[in-house]
Design a protein around this motif. Structure first.
Motif, short mmCIF file in Angstrom:
data_model
loop_
_atom_site.label_atom_id
_atom_site.label_comp_id
_atom_site.label_asym_id
_atom_site.label_seq_id
_atom_site.Cartn_x
_atom_site.Cartn_y
_atom_site.Cartn_z
N MET A 13 56.22 54.34 -31.35
CA MET A 13 57.61 54.34 -31.08
C MET A 13 57.77 55.86 -30.25
O MET A 13 56.95 56.65 -30.23
CB MET A 13 58.66 54.12 -31.86
N ALA A 14 59.13 55.87 -29.71
CA ALA A 14 59.35 56.95 -28.95
C ALA A 14 58.94 58.26 -29.87
O ALA A 14 58.48 59.39 -29.36
CB ALA A 14 60.78 57.03 -28.54
N CYS A 15 59.39 58.53 -31.31
CA CYS A 15 59.30 59.78 -31.77
C CYS A 15 57.99 59.95 -31.86
O CYS A 15 57.29 60.94 -31.87
CB CYS A 15 60.16 59.56 -33.22
N TYR A 16 57.05 59.15 -32.29
CA TYR A 16 55.48 59.23 -32.10
C TYR A 16 55.03 59.61 -31.15
O TYR A 16 54.00 60.71 -30.95
CB TYR A 16 54.86 57.77 -32.65
N ARG A 17 55.29 58.94 -29.93
CA ARG A 17 54.73 59.35 -28.61
C ARG A 17 55.39 60.67 -28.14
O ARG A 17 54.47 61.80 -27.61
CB ARG A 17 55.30 58.34 -27.35
N ASN A 18 56.48 61.21 -28.46
CA ASN A 18 56.91 62.70 -28.11
C ASN A 18 56.27 63.73 -28.93
O ASN A 18 55.68 64.69 -28.22
CB ASN A 18 58.53 62.78 -28.42
N ILE A 27 46.72 62.66 -23.26
CA ILE A 27 46.89 61.55 -22.84
C ILE A 27 47.72 61.42 -21.59
O ILE A 27 48.57 62.30 -21.42
CB ILE A 27 47.80 60.76 -24.20
N ASP A 28 47.49 60.56 -20.63
CA ASP A 28 47.99 60.55 -19.39
C ASP A 28 49.10 59.54 -19.30
O ASP A 28 50.20 59.99 -18.52
CB ASP A 28 47.19 60.30 -18.32
N ALA A 29 49.23 58.64 -19.86
CA ALA A 29 50.53 57.73 -20.11
C ALA A 29 50.38 56.82 -21.33
O ALA A 29 49.34 56.62 -21.85
CB ALA A 29 50.30 56.61 -18.91
N TYR A 30 51.54 56.71 -21.89
CA TYR A 30 51.85 55.95 -23.19
C TYR A 30 52.34 54.73 -22.85
O TYR A 30 53.59 54.61 -22.54
CB TYR A 30 52.92 56.80 -24.20
N TYR A 31 51.66 53.68 -23.34
CA TYR A 31 52.09 52.30 -23.13
C TYR A 31 52.87 52.07 -24.49
O TYR A 31 52.60 52.19 -25.47
CB TYR A 31 51.00 51.51 -22.72
N THR A 32 54.28 51.37 -24.11
CA THR A 32 55.06 51.13 -25.49
C THR A 32 54.58 50.01 -26.05
O THR A 32 54.28 48.87 -25.34
CB THR A 32 56.63 51.15 -24.94
N LEU A 47 67.39 46.04 -27.88
CA LEU A 47 66.17 45.68 -27.72
C LEU A 47 65.33 46.73 -27.04
O LEU A 47 64.17 47.11 -27.23
CB LEU A 47 65.95 44.37 -26.89
N LEU A 48 66.14 47.41 -25.76
CA LEU A 48 65.65 48.30 -25.31
C LEU A 48 65.73 49.66 -25.56
O LEU A 48 65.32 50.71 -24.98
CB LEU A 48 66.09 48.21 -23.82
N LYS A 49 66.33 50.04 -26.92
CA LYS A 49 66.63 51.27 -27.21
C LYS A 49 65.61 52.10 -27.43
O LYS A 49 65.66 53.52 -27.12
CB LYS A 49 67.45 51.23 -28.63
N ASP A 50 64.39 51.75 -27.72
CA ASP A 50 63.10 52.67 -27.79
C ASP A 50 62.74 53.31 -26.18
O ASP A 50 61.99 54.30 -26.02
CB ASP A 50 62.01 52.00 -28.01
N LEU A 51 63.18 52.82 -25.25
CA LEU A 51 62.96 53.19 -24.04
C LEU A 51 64.10 54.11 -23.35
O LEU A 51 63.94 54.63 -22.30
CB LEU A 51 62.74 52.04 -22.98
N LEU A 52 65.18 54.32 -24.07
CA LEU A 52 66.29 55.07 -23.71
C LEU A 52 65.63 56.56 -23.22
O LEU A 52 65.16 57.15 -23.97
CB LEU A 52 67.35 55.25 -24.58
N PRO A 53 66.28 56.76 -21.99
CA PRO A 53 65.92 58.34 -21.62
C PRO A 53 66.19 59.36 -22.49
O PRO A 53 65.52 60.57 -22.84
CB PRO A 53 66.55 58.75 -20.21
N ARG A 55 65.74 59.23 -25.82
CA ARG A 55 65.00 59.08 -26.85
C ARG A 55 63.35 59.59 -26.41
O ARG A 55 62.45 59.69 -27.16
CB ARG A 55 64.73 57.74 -27.37
N ASN A 56 63.24 59.88 -25.09
CA ASN A 56 61.78 59.93 -24.54
C ASN A 56 61.94 61.31 -23.96
O ASN A 56 62.66 61.52 -23.01
CB ASN A 56 61.40 58.95 -23.77
N ASP A 57 60.76 62.12 -24.17
CA ASP A 57 60.52 63.31 -23.47
C ASP A 57 60.29 63.06 -22.11
O ASP A 57 59.18 62.47 -21.66
CB ASP A 57 59.47 64.16 -24.38
N PRO A 58 61.10 63.66 -21.25
CA PRO A 58 60.86 63.35 -19.83
C PRO A 58 59.63 63.86 -19.09
O PRO A 58 58.99 63.46 -18.15
CB PRO A 58 62.15 64.07 -19.01
N ALA A 59 58.78 64.69 -19.98
CA ALA A 59 57.66 65.34 -19.50
C ALA A 59 56.54 64.26 -19.84
O ALA A 59 55.30 64.62 -19.34
CB ALA A 59 57.29 66.72 -20.06
N VAL A 60 56.82 63.53 -20.50
CA VAL A 60 55.94 62.27 -21.06
C VAL A 60 55.77 61.01 -20.48
O VAL A 60 56.97 60.36 -20.38
CB VAL A 60 55.97 61.93 -22.62
#
Ligand SMILES: Cc1cc2nc3c(=O)[nH]c(=O)nc-3n(C[C@H](O)[C@H](O)[C@H](O)COP(=O)(O)O)c2cc1C
Length: 321
Positions: A13-18, A27-32, A47-53, A55-60
């Motif tokens: 999820m977002a916190c893990y990917r960040n 890693i070049d891209a993280y698939y959710t 449902l889409l909250k994990d994708l909210l900008p 929550r997600n590091d813009p550099a990732v």
């Protein structure tokens, strides 16, 4: 060569990917993990909250994934996702779980090439996003996969990720490299290899066998050994730094869930999932994992984590990869 992190429901999820991107990288891209589409009118934006900008590091680089067999729902979800700033959407036609496949979703749609065609007629009619596909070799027969590849070839996709197992194999048995090769050579889109890359040696063996494949997706291998992607990319991580990196990673995830979960038991249960992967290398005899499974309070849990990280020579003495 590109490396992608595979979606693992409940984990990546977002916190893990960040945290993964900041601490380990490679890693070049993280698939959710997939979001199942529903009637958009009934669907909650939660449902889409994990994708909210926010929550997600813009550099990732993130690629959102949808699970669906309905082109119209897919388009509606995709347009909400495009509005959040994403330009690639991945369609999951690989999920092997019976409650999904019985509804002709995930790998359950693979025997129905006509349904896939109907879906793509609608999903590909919107040019505001690039569609990529993540599939298996078939539901139970790679011949299904071959028919699907022929359909996929008719559409303007951004790429196809192939997990080299059938759906009924779930996550067991061996990857079938011969069938992967047949499908990959028939596919006119850029293909990503996925399945059972657990070590640098696995990566070398598979990448040497398929010299034309330039993209590899790592799932469980990267969750068990988060240094693996960087090592594959040729970066050497000083052994002395490894334990502190794992601790930092753990603490970020622990603190994130501590803030959002209510009750210590829930928190301990969530962190057990983290150790199911990590303990493959840090706790080979499973003794500490047994202790983690028994923890109900954060104090007990953190004590076992300290034991794991103190007693674990694996990250410091013997670089795994
Ligand atoms: C617990 C679990 C959850 C998964 N969730 C997803 C998912 O949400 N979407 C998806 O496309 N694949 C999912 N997968 C499959 C992985 O992305 C990947 O394709 C599979 O594990 C094979 O790659 P690996 O051998 O590198 O792990 C999941 C796998 C596991 C074990």
């Amino acid at each position: 060569m590109n490396l992608f992190l595979a979606p693992i429901q409940g984990m990546t999820m977002a916190c893990y990917r960040n945290a993964f991107a900041r601490i380990f990288g490679g890693i070049d891209a993280y698939y959710t993990p997939f979001i199942a589409t529903a009637d958009m009118k009934k669907a909650s934006h939660l449902l889409l909250k994990d994708l909210l900008p926010e929550r997600n590091d813009p550099a990732v680089k993130i690629v959102p994934q949808l699970l669906s067999n309905n082109g119209t729902d897919f388009r509606l979800f995709s347009s909400a996702i495009v509005d959040m700033g994403y330009n690639e959407i991945n369609w999951n036609i690989g999920c092997p779980f019976p409650m999904v496949t019985n509804k002709k979703k995930g790998s359950g749609i693979l025997p129905y090439a006509d349904m896939i065609k109907k879906f793509l007629d609608i999903a590909c009619a919107d040019s505001s996003y690039t569609l990529t596909v993540k599939m298996r070799l078939g539901l139970d027969d790679p011949e299904d996969g071959m028919r699907v590849i022929k359909v996929l070839n008719e559409y303007p996709l951004g790429g196809v990720i192939i997990h080299a197992r059938t759906g009924i194999q779930m996550y067991t048995g061996n990857v079938d490299l011969d069938s992967f090769e047949t499908l990959a050579s028939a596919c006119k889109h850029e293909v990503t290899y996925n399945g059972d890359i657990f070590t640098y040696a696995d990566f070398m063996r598979i990448s040497l066998r398929f010299p034309s494949i330039k993209n590899f997706m790592l799932g469980r291998g990267a969750l068990r050994d988060p240094f693996l992607p960087s090592v594959i990319k040729g970066q050497m991580i000083p052994s002395a730094n490894k334990i502190s990196m794992v601790r930092h990673f753990h603490d970020e995830i622990f603190n994130y869930y501590k803030n959002i979960l209510s009750g210590e038991k829930h928190l301990c249960d969530k962190m057990k999932e983290f150790w199911v992967y990590m303990s493959v290398h840090t706790d080979k005899d499973g003794r500490l994992m047994k202790k983690i499974k028994k923890c109900h309070t954060t104090a007990d849990y953190l004590e076992v984590v300290n034991q794991i990280l103190h007693s674990s020579s694996v990250w410091s003495d013997s670089p795994l990869t």
